[in-house]
Design an enzyme around this catalytic site. Structure first.
Site: not given
Length: 473
Positions: A250, A324
């Site tokens: 990130k 996920r």
């Protein structure tokens, strides 16, 4: 938590708080209080406080607290504003109107406790004062105050866990907190899986593989002793204790808040503990897949093929789409081992829906109209907004992979495609919902009953939802 108590005794040595709002009968607050409110118009807006200092008189200070149209949300806003207007050692009496509903009292008490939250490691000392709710019929509101206390306690816990710095918070630490919180509570059981016990949890092992603290999988269950065949609700919460993004790292601006990436796990843990405290007649199981998505030689790579608990595979081209992957294993485990009637997923999964829904509203996905309606009703009552979004069949094409059963991280319509990905792991469970709550999990500043930092989003909604179920199959 500081004290809130019900009393019928008025004491002019305390600070007085006089509610003002639409159609509030002046006689309910007494003649002197009515005279005070009459000279200060315009203070009726929910959450607005007008301070009336009264030197050399009793009471020495009066607060006019706006309750708006006097629904539960208005009283919750009033409670948060009241507590922020008090000093730490100040004891105040709130003069309740005679027609106050039980729901309104709950809203007021929740607002007081939630607005007065402080992170436990903050340097500020806890409050030594208290708030007294003055009414001629205090016993009428005992249940409402108990519900507010359980809800606020759960939300404080979820906020504390989410606010905890990543230097302390890792998968092992989080699992230990669950064990400690459930210790000695009848009807609660905890199982923690680690090491070789996670052999089938390919997504969880991949995401947590580069961390010096290996992943954990926690199962916390509440079973009501008095219900023969209770409805079984499984709550699954994303528990990434810190998210660097992995090899798909990130940017700096996006990383500093990633201690909040376990907000879903914190909320489902807190709601399950509240279900036990309130002795709800519903079986509740919280599943917490816990991992730290770190960078290192053992990090999973873009392009890797990951084998999940049920043996199916996912191709991933973005290690920052890690949530996920761990949720997939948890959902597989639930359908294989737990026979749920309903599954609800809470996850700080994507930031994409914040563009459309803003900072206070979560995205709701569900194929079950009845379940979606119950969650929306619970969220509205709790003050936690959500908006239902579709599960478009033609977007399933984005999940196609040439080398695996599915692609976990396509670049299109992130939030919707993530929900469709999770749908693959729901098995035969028709009643399921996914709440993507990344944006409302954190508040940039005080906002009504929210305090700056972690909001504990979802705990209040789940408690309301579970409380409304009758429990029987």
């Amino acid at each position: 938590m500081f004290a809130i108590r019900l009393t019928a005794e008025l004491d002019d040595s305390r600070t007085w708080v006089i509610p003002v709002g639409d159609d509030l009968p002046p006689g309910d607050v007494g003649a002197e209080a009515a005279a005070l409110t009459a000279v200060t118009p315009g203070a009726e807006k929910a959450g607005e406080i007008t301070v009336l200092p009264r030197p050399l008189r009793r009471p020495g200070r009066v607060l006019l607290a706006g309750a708006g149209d006097r629904d539960e949300a208005g009283w919750r806003a009033a409670g948060a504003a009241i507590v922020r207007s008090l000093t730490d050692d100040e004891t105040a009496q709130v003069r309740l109107p005679s027609d106050l509903s039980e729901a309104a009292l709950r809203g007021l008490a929740e607002g007081l406790w939630l607005g007065g939250y402080r992170y436990r490691d903050a340097p500020l000392a806890p409050r030594s004062g208290q708030v007294e709710l003055v009414t001629a019929t205090p016993f009428r509101y005992d249940r409402s105050l108990a519900l507010a206390r359980a809800t606020a306690t759960a939300t404080w816990l979820a906020r504390d866990l989410t606010n905890t710095p990543p230097s302390t918070k890792n998968p092992e630490w989080f699992a230990d907190q669950v064990v400690a919180a459930a210790d000695g509570i009848a009807g609660l059981s905890v199982t923690v899986l680690a090491g070789d016990e996670l052999a089938r949890f390919g997504g969880l092992r991949a995401v947590g593989g580069a961390s010096v603290t290996p992943p954990r999988f926690v199962e916390l269950s509440w079973t009501p002793p008095s219900v023969a065949s209770p409805r079984h609700v499984v709550l699954v919460g994303k528990g990434i204790t810190f998210d660097t993004g992995g090899i798909s790292i990130k940017p700096r601006e996006s990383m500093w808040l990633m201690k909040k990436d376990m907000g879903g796990a914190a909320a489902v843990l807190a709601a399950t503990l509240a279900a036990a405290e309130l002795e709800l007649p519903v079986r509740v199981t919280a599943l917490l897949p816990l991992a730290e998505n770190a960078i290192g030689a053992a990090a999973f790579r873009p392009g890797d093929l990951i084998r999940h608990y049920d043996g199916t595979t996912s191709e991933t081209t973005n290690s920052d789409a890690e949530g996920r992957l761990v949720l997939a294993d948890a959902l597989n485990y639930a359908t294989d081992r737990l026979a749920p009637d309903t599954m609800i997923v809470l996850a700080t999964l994507t930031g994409a829906n914040a563009v459309a829904l803003g900072k206070r509203t979560a995205a709701l996905y569900s194929p079950d109209d009845a379940l979606a309606g119950r969650l929306e009703t619970a969220g509205k009552a709790a003050g936690e907004g959500m908006w239902r979004l579709p599960l478009p069949g033609d977007y399933v094409e984005y999940l196609r992979s040439d080398i695996a059963d599915r692609h976990s991280s396509p670049t299109q319509v992130h939030s919707l495609v993530a929900a469709l990905y999770l749908r693959d792991f729901m098995g035969d469970v028709a009643s399921w919902a996914h709440l993507d709550m990344s944006a409302p999990a954190w508040a940039a500043d005080h906002d009504l009953e929210l305090t700056k930092g972690a909001t504990g989003w979802g705990a209040r909604t789940l408690i309301r939802y579970l409380s409304a179920l009758d429990g029987g199959q």
